[in-house]
Scaffold this active site. Structure first.
Site, PDB file in Angstrom:
ATOM      1  N   LYS A 163       0.608  -0.846  -0.149  1.00 58.95           N
ATOM      2  CA  LYS A 163      -0.034   0.010  -0.258  1.00 58.95           C
ATOM      3  C   LYS A 163       0.201   1.187   0.089  1.00 58.95           C
ATOM      4  CE  LYS A 163      -3.810   2.333   2.807  1.00 58.95           C
ATOM      5  NZ  LYS A 163      -4.092   1.495   4.138  1.00 58.95           N
ATOM      6  N   SER A 223      -9.462   2.037   3.881  1.00 59.13           N
ATOM      7  CA  SER A 223      -9.057   3.028   2.649  1.00 59.13           C
ATOM      8  C   SER A 223      -7.552   1.943   2.291  1.00 59.13           C
ATOM      9  CB  SER A 223      -7.605   3.703   3.532  1.00 59.13           C
ATOM     10  OG  SER A 223      -7.038   3.246   4.174  1.00 59.13           O
ATOM     11  N   SER A 240      -8.983  -0.229   7.343  1.00 59.94           N
ATOM     12  CA  SER A 240      -9.035  -0.750   6.623  1.00 59.94           C
ATOM     13  C   SER A 240      -8.649  -1.737   5.184  1.00 59.94           C
ATOM     14  CB  SER A 240      -8.228   0.308   6.701  1.00 59.94           C
ATOM     15  OG  SER A 240      -8.438   2.474   5.921  1.00 59.94           O
TER      16      SER A 240
HETATM   17  N1  GLN Z   1     -12.378   4.380   7.213  1.00 59.11           N
HETATM   18  C1  GLN Z   1     -11.823   4.206   8.410  1.00 59.11           C
HETATM   19  C2  GLN Z   1     -11.120   5.931   8.614  1.00 59.11           C
HETATM   20  O1  GLN Z   1     -11.574   6.638   7.151  1.00 59.11           O
HETATM   21  C3  GLN Z   1     -10.580   3.747   8.611  1.00 59.11           C
HETATM   22  C4  GLN Z   1      -9.546   4.429   8.147  1.00 59.11           C
HETATM   23  C5  GLN Z   1      -7.782   3.533   8.173  1.00 59.11           C
HETATM   24  O2  GLN Z   1      -8.707   2.337   9.271  1.00 59.11           O
HETATM   25  N2  GLN Z   1      -7.322   3.831   7.795  1.00 59.11           N
HETATM   26  O3  GLN Z   1     -10.587   6.320   9.399  1.00 59.11           O
END
Ligand code: GLN
Length: 476
Positions: free
Chosen positions: A77, A152, A176
């Site tokens: 990532k 994400s 994420s």
């Molecule tokens: N969807 C969550 C957020 O927007 C999780 C993001 C993440 O785990 N990086 O914060």
């Protein structure tokens, strides 16, 4: 094309000469190319990956000692530092930045002969649930290209889903890794906080962030976890809890599993996912597990606590992007102050700005106690509650997400609903506990969803072993 296989199978094929590492790499590269329109990779390191595969083929031919991850092809990532490769967190503010060093997780993978195929798209700085907040544009879900892959680490999940690699490294601050795994029908593990060093991981919310692993099956994830986990002098929050060799065992036959009716009855939960969780609970009972309902009073506090604390941490973490040290610098400024302001205004996307403002607000003098301190207190209460539950039970079962993959663009104007869909995943990050999303079938339209299991700190192997046995019993 070489079909999807586990790392153990791949290693045995390579050993018996069924195919070479170069042929395996070519097969992954062809699939990455074929699925280009899904927008999985920001960059594919084609020449480098092939050269590395060739080097390993030579090493094998000459009887050299091969690493534990020989045959393991990994996507990374775009928030994890990989020396001499681009790194942007899918943000304009890091435009043109190249990592001067390897993240510890990368260092450990490479030392065991894993090969990195490329860096994957994601939400900017890991902020989002649909991989739509990226300067590179959205990534599409391979199951239905009109739909999001989650976020994400959305593209990380699609990189595994489309078999362009064996393993994807993502990051999980509030879901994420697990939520995209659920949206794409693959496995996603968020290890305990501190299990894998965060050195070289771009910070979003440091007390929540953890590198996570996506894969086709629990064993591959276990092997990669064993290699990447463990104390790192470069990350003071990394745990010294020893990661024993991964044992690939099935979990003891009669686990005790908790569930929270207050979360499973939640009004936001999609009906087909709810049905599947209830079905899985039944299946578990039939297989001899005791599944026990437990009270949980914090359902309404999970998302607010998560967003108060993570935006606060994000607002301070992101203050380092000032146009001076990294990436994008505005060229249209008359003073130093203007340069800071313009660089950040031009460099950060809408969602990141929203979170910086929220975080700055909850940390401001007049509101610090009302929001930030209060949220920290609630975080402690939730953590205490969870340790009580897991003292009595081996696991907690939950859905992974409230929703199925939505259509690209559909939620763009409704960030609060998107935040609320994180209710099931943020619990593991608020408490630092490990959690896994396990593919658990599809709805009538063929859209995948996962179920989630959490367990005691550092008991990732228990999660992986129950995930293996669960695979046999879940609804499809
Ligand atoms: N969807 C969550 C957020 O927007 C999780 C993001 C993440 O785990 N990086 O914060």
């Amino acid at each position: 094309m070489i079909p999807k296989k586990s790392l153990i199978e791949i290693q045995s094929d390579l050993g018996s000469g069924e195919y070479s590492m170069s042929e395996l790499m070519t097969s992954y590269l062809e699939l990455a190319h074929e699925h280009k329109s899904l927008n999985i990779y920001i960059e594919v390191y084609e020449d480098e990956a092939l050269a590395e595969a060739k080097r390993l083929d030579e090493k094998m031919k000459n009887g050299g000692k091969l690493g534990t991850l020989y045959g393991c092809v990994v996507s990374v990532k775009d928030v994890i530092s990989h020396k001499d490769h681009g790194l942007s967190a899918a943000s304009k503010i890091l435009e043109g930045y190249t990592s001067p060093y390897n993240a510890t997780a990368i260092e450990r993978l490479l030392a065991e002969d894993a090969i990195i195929i490329g860096r994957t798209n994601c939400d900017e700085f890991g902020m989002g649930s649909a991989n739509e907040n990226s300067i590179y544009g959205p990534t599409k879900n391979g199951v239905d290209t009109e739909r999001v892959p989650g976020g994400s680490s959305g593209a990380a999940a699609v990189s595994v889903q489309m078999n362009t690699c064996l393993i994807a490294l993502g990051s999980d601050t509030g879901g994420s890794v697990r939520q995209p795994a659920s949206f794409c029908g693959v496995y996603g593990l968020k290890p305990s906080y501190g299990r894998i060093s965060r050195y070289g991981l771009i910070a979003y919310a440091s007390s929540f962030d953890q590198i996570g692993i996506l894969g086709h099956n629990p064993d591959d994830i276990g092997i990669v976890l064993e290699i990447t986990a463990g104390k790192d002098p470069l990350d003071a929050t990394s745990s010294s809890h020893v990661a024993a060799p991964y044992n690939k065992k099935d979990f003891k036959s009669n686990p005790k599993i908790a569930y929270f009716p207050s979360l499973i009855e939640h009004e936001k939960l999609d009906e087909s996912i709810k049905e599947n969780v209830l079905h899985t609970i039944n299946q578990l009972r039939l297989a001899g597990a005791s599944v026990i309902a437990k009270d949980f009073e914090f359902a309404d506090y999970l998302v607010p606590t998560y967003y108060v604390l993570t935006t606060a941490e994000a607002s301070t973490n992101l203050s380092r992007y000032d146009g001076v040290r990294y990436g994008h610098r505005s060229l249209s400024s008359d003073s130093l102050e203007d340069m800071y302001v313009n660089s950040r205004t031009e460099g950060f996307g809408k969602e990141v700005k929203r979170r910086i403002m929220l975080g700055t607000y909850v940390l401001s003098e007049g509101y610090f106690d009302a929001y930030f301190t209060k949220a920290q207190q609630v975080r402690n209460l939730i953590t205490e509650e969870m340790s009580k539950v897991l003292e009595d039970c081996d696991f907690l079962i939950l859905p992974t997400s409230t929703t199925l993959p939505w259509k690209i663009g559909e939620m763009a104007e409704d960030p609060v609903s998107v935040y609320l869909s994180d209710i099931y995943t943020v619990l593991a990050n608020l408490t630092g506990l490990p959690a896994i999303s396990i593919p658990s079938g599809t709805n009538v339209e063929g859209l995948p969803f996962g179920i989630q299991l959490m367990s005691k700190k550092y008991s990732e192997y228990d999660l992986l072993s129950i995930a293996k046995s669960l695979k046999l019993t879940t609804a499809t």
